[in-house]
Each structure stands twice: as structure tokens, then as C-alpha cells.
Design a protein around this motif. Structure first.
Motif, mmCIF file in Angstrom:
data_model
loop_
_atom_site.group_PDB
_atom_site.id
_atom_site.type_symbol
_atom_site.label_atom_id
_atom_site.label_comp_id
_atom_site.label_asym_id
_atom_site.label_seq_id
_atom_site.Cartn_x
_atom_site.Cartn_y
_atom_site.Cartn_z
ATOM 1 N N ASN A 111 0.833 -1.452 -0.111
ATOM 2 C CA ASN A 111 -0.233 -0.042 -0.108
ATOM 3 C C ASN A 111 0.768 1.258 0.044
ATOM 4 O OD1 ASN A 111 -2.495 -1.449 0.107
ATOM 5 N ND2 ASN A 111 -2.027 -2.051 2.327
ATOM 6 N N LYS A 112 2.012 1.142 -0.622
ATOM 7 C CA LYS A 112 3.017 2.375 -0.379
ATOM 8 C C LYS A 112 2.924 3.165 -2.048
ATOM 9 C CE LYS A 112 4.395 1.421 3.584
ATOM 10 N NZ LYS A 112 4.002 2.381 4.788
ATOM 11 N N GLY A 113 2.147 2.673 -2.958
ATOM 12 C CA GLY A 113 2.128 3.542 -4.170
ATOM 13 C C GLY A 113 3.037 3.125 -5.183
ATOM 14 N N PHE A 114 3.746 2.074 -5.099
ATOM 15 C CA PHE A 114 4.625 1.575 -6.140
ATOM 16 C C PHE A 114 3.843 0.994 -7.128
ATOM 17 C CE2 PHE A 114 7.620 1.897 -2.337
ATOM 18 C CZ PHE A 114 8.279 2.878 -2.822
ATOM 19 N N GLU A 115 4.155 1.197 -8.401
ATOM 20 C CA GLU A 115 3.673 0.400 -9.409
ATOM 21 C C GLU A 115 4.739 -0.650 -10.077
ATOM 22 O OE1 GLU A 115 2.253 3.241 -12.261
ATOM 23 O OE2 GLU A 115 0.698 3.972 -11.166
ATOM 24 N N TRP A 116 5.859 -0.360 -10.024
ATOM 25 C CA TRP A 116 6.840 -1.062 -10.499
ATOM 26 C C TRP A 116 8.067 -1.372 -9.634
ATOM 27 C CZ3 TRP A 116 6.228 -3.649 -15.233
ATOM 28 C CH2 TRP A 116 5.304 -3.150 -16.110
ATOM 29 N N ILE A 117 8.324 -2.718 -9.434
ATOM 30 C CA ILE A 117 9.535 -3.125 -8.685
ATOM 31 C C ILE A 117 10.563 -3.865 -9.303
ATOM 32 C CG2 ILE A 117 10.159 -4.390 -6.806
ATOM 33 C CD1 ILE A 117 8.612 -2.314 -5.638
ATOM 34 N N ILE A 118 12.051 -3.331 -9.117
ATOM 35 C CA ILE A 118 13.169 -3.792 -9.747
ATOM 36 C C ILE A 118 13.886 -4.452 -8.617
ATOM 37 C CG2 ILE A 118 15.006 -3.426 -11.150
ATOM 38 C CD1 ILE A 118 13.889 -0.449 -11.479
ATOM 39 N N MET A 119 13.874 -5.865 -8.771
ATOM 40 C CA MET A 119 14.678 -6.586 -7.947
ATOM 41 C C MET A 119 16.141 -6.823 -8.472
ATOM 42 S SD MET A 119 12.131 -9.519 -6.277
ATOM 43 C CE MET A 119 11.964 -10.516 -7.825
ATOM 44 N N ALA A 120 17.165 -6.098 -7.793
ATOM 45 C CA ALA A 120 18.411 -6.197 -8.345
ATOM 46 C C ALA A 120 19.240 -6.468 -7.082
ATOM 47 C CB ALA A 120 18.939 -4.741 -8.903
ATOM 48 N N ASP A 121 20.140 -7.608 -7.372
ATOM 49 C CA ASP A 121 21.349 -7.790 -6.162
ATOM 50 C C ASP A 121 22.196 -7.080 -6.231
ATOM 51 O OD1 ASP A 121 19.712 -9.986 -5.477
ATOM 52 O OD2 ASP A 121 21.053 -11.507 -6.246
#
Length: 267
Positions: free
Chosen positions: A56-66
Motif C-alpha cells: 500500500n505504498k503506491g509503487f507500480e513497478w519493482i526492480i529486484m536487483a542484487d
């Protein structure tokens, strides 16, 4: 157009010493978030934690990057996300089987070292308990698939990584995947791989073995060479721009689950 304010790049960090350098190459304008992985938080536990904390923080896209991802041009990430939006694609990344010489595992699962998610869309259906039931072999997932073009070996029955269930679940829920090509080996280095965009541009290099940085001499020297190649050996991220999250109860919950499983087996 892509709204950078609604994009977060998340790293489950095993080596803060490496992250403080490589994060200087991360895309500007996005929210940088660290999940503290130094006490055993990683993989599927990290994915569940991410969805719980950020839903519920308003993010539309997440990039997972190590933290062992080295961006060549981080601005290209916005081109990738725009491509995904324009083509109604929800999840992208590199296959964990058939694409990298030392990863001969499942060709339909993505390795989490780099994965882009339509977070807003996926969060609408995200169900942790349901997802955990998907860590199994699904024969229909591999029907009519042509893997002949994959350069390396793979195993469609592999369940090597516990986070595969997330990607299997996403397949069955109808989310659309974009599998990215990669280059491996890279020059004389047989371990690392270069991640490519759909148009063939190089977006990032993945060194692998972040956990070994400043722990084992051989990998410290090897990764140190990449830090010099990318000219970030003496750079450090501005920690005021990074949000650090830590589940202080993670280890206790993990131990509790193991105790319960043991009791069930012996009862």
C-alpha cells in the motif's frame, strides 16, 4: 511515460560493503530500498516480506536487483519498463535454466538477481499461503515449449530455488512473462553474465558471489576487479537516499516453523 516516483529498486543485501558501491550505479529518481539479508532473509521470504511491507505504498513497478548487479546505463531500465507497459508484460528476468553455463535449473523460473515486476498488478492477487503451494512440478507449464534455442542445459523438473513457487504461481495466474537474453561467459570470466534488453542493448552485468565479497579472497579480488572496471571502487552511495528494512523476528519465526515441522513429522 514511466513515473519514476512510482518505481522502487529493491535489494536483499548480503554484503553491505558491496551494495554501498554498486548502488551508486542504480537508476536515479527511483526509490532505493534495502532488505537486510545478513541474518538469513533472502529468496521467497524476502519476496513475501517485500509484498507485505510495500503493498500500500503506491509503487507500480519493482526492480529486484542484487548488490552484485553493475548497471552499464541505468536509465535503460525506464525503457525496459515502458516496453513492458506497452506490451502488457508483467514480469521479466533471466531464466534460471538454459541461459547461463552454471545455472542448469528450471527454464521457466526467473533468477531473482534481476527481475522487474508490475508490482501494482501482481499485488492485487498476491496470496502468500497460496503461492507456497506452487513449489512443485507442473507438467503443463512446459508443454509446447521449444527450448532448442537455449545455449545451456536445463531441467524442467528442477525445484532448486524455494522462490520458484512465486514464478510458477504467476504463470498460473496468467501474468505475462518477458524472458531476457544474457551473455555468458563474459570474456575470460566464466561466471558473470551480461543482461540484455529486448533490443539487444546491454543493461547490466551480474558478477555473482556477492556473499563472498570480503569473505573469500578469490571472489573479493575478482569482484574488486569489476568495481575498478566500472570506476566505482572508491564511490559510496548516499545512505540518506536509501530506505533500509529489516524483519527483526525473521530468525525466530524461521526457527519456530522448523520446530513445528519437526513435531508434525514425529507425531
Amino acid at each position: 511515460m514511466v513515473d519514476k516516483n512510482k518505481i522502487a529498486i529493491i535489494t536483499t543485501v548480503a554484503s553491505f560493503k558491496l551494495y554501498t558501491k554498486t548502488a551508486t550505479l542504480f537508476p536515479k529518481g527511483t526509490t532505493k530500498i534495502v532488505i537486510d539479508g545478513t541474518q538469513g532473509m533472502y529468496g521467497i521470504d524476502s519476496i513475501h516480506y517485500m509484498f507485505r511491507k510495500l503493498k500500500n505504498k503506491g509503487f507500480e513497478w519493482i526492480i529486484m536487483a542484487d548488490e552484485d548487479i553493475f548497471f552499464y546505463d541505468s536509465e535503460l531500465i525506464f525503457d525496459l519498463i515502458q516496453h513492458m507497459k506497452s506490451n502488457d508484460l508483467d514480469i521479466c528476468g533471466v531464466r534460471d535454466g538454459g541461459m547461463i553455463g552454471h545455472r542448469n535449473n528450471n527454464p521457466e523460473a526467473i533468477n531473482t538477481f534481476f527481475s522487474v515486476l508490475n508490482f501494482k498488478k501482481i499485488a492485487e492477487k498476491y496470496d502468500q499461503k497460496e503461492i507456497m503451494t506452487y513449489q512443485r512440478y507442473f507438467p503443463n507449464l512446459y508443454q509446447d515449449k521449444d527450448y532448442a534455442a537455449l545455449p545451456y542445459k536445463y531441467d524442467v523438473a528442477s525445484l532448486k530455488e524455494p522462490y520458484y513457487c512465486f514464478y510458477f504461481w504467476a504463470h498460473h495466474k496468467g501474468y505475462k512473462f518477458l524472458y531476457l537474453d544474457t551473455i555468458n561467459p563474459v570474456g575470460e570470466d566464466a561466471i558473470g553474465n551480461i543482461i540484455l534488453l529486448p533490443n539487444g542493448q546491454k543493461i547490466a552485468f551480474h558478477s555473482w558471489y556477492a556473499r563472498a565479497y570480503e569473505v573469500y579472497e578469490d571472489q573479493t579480488l575478482r569482484i574488486g576487479g569489476f568495481l575498478k572496471d566500472f570506476k566505482i571502487n572508491d564511490m559510496t552511495v548516499d545512505w540518506a537516499t536509501v530506505t533500509v528494512m529489516k524483519d527483526n523476528l525473521h530468525n525466530w519465526k524461521k526457527r519456530f516453523r522448523k520446530i513445528i515441522k519437526k513435531l508434525i513429522r514425529t507425531s
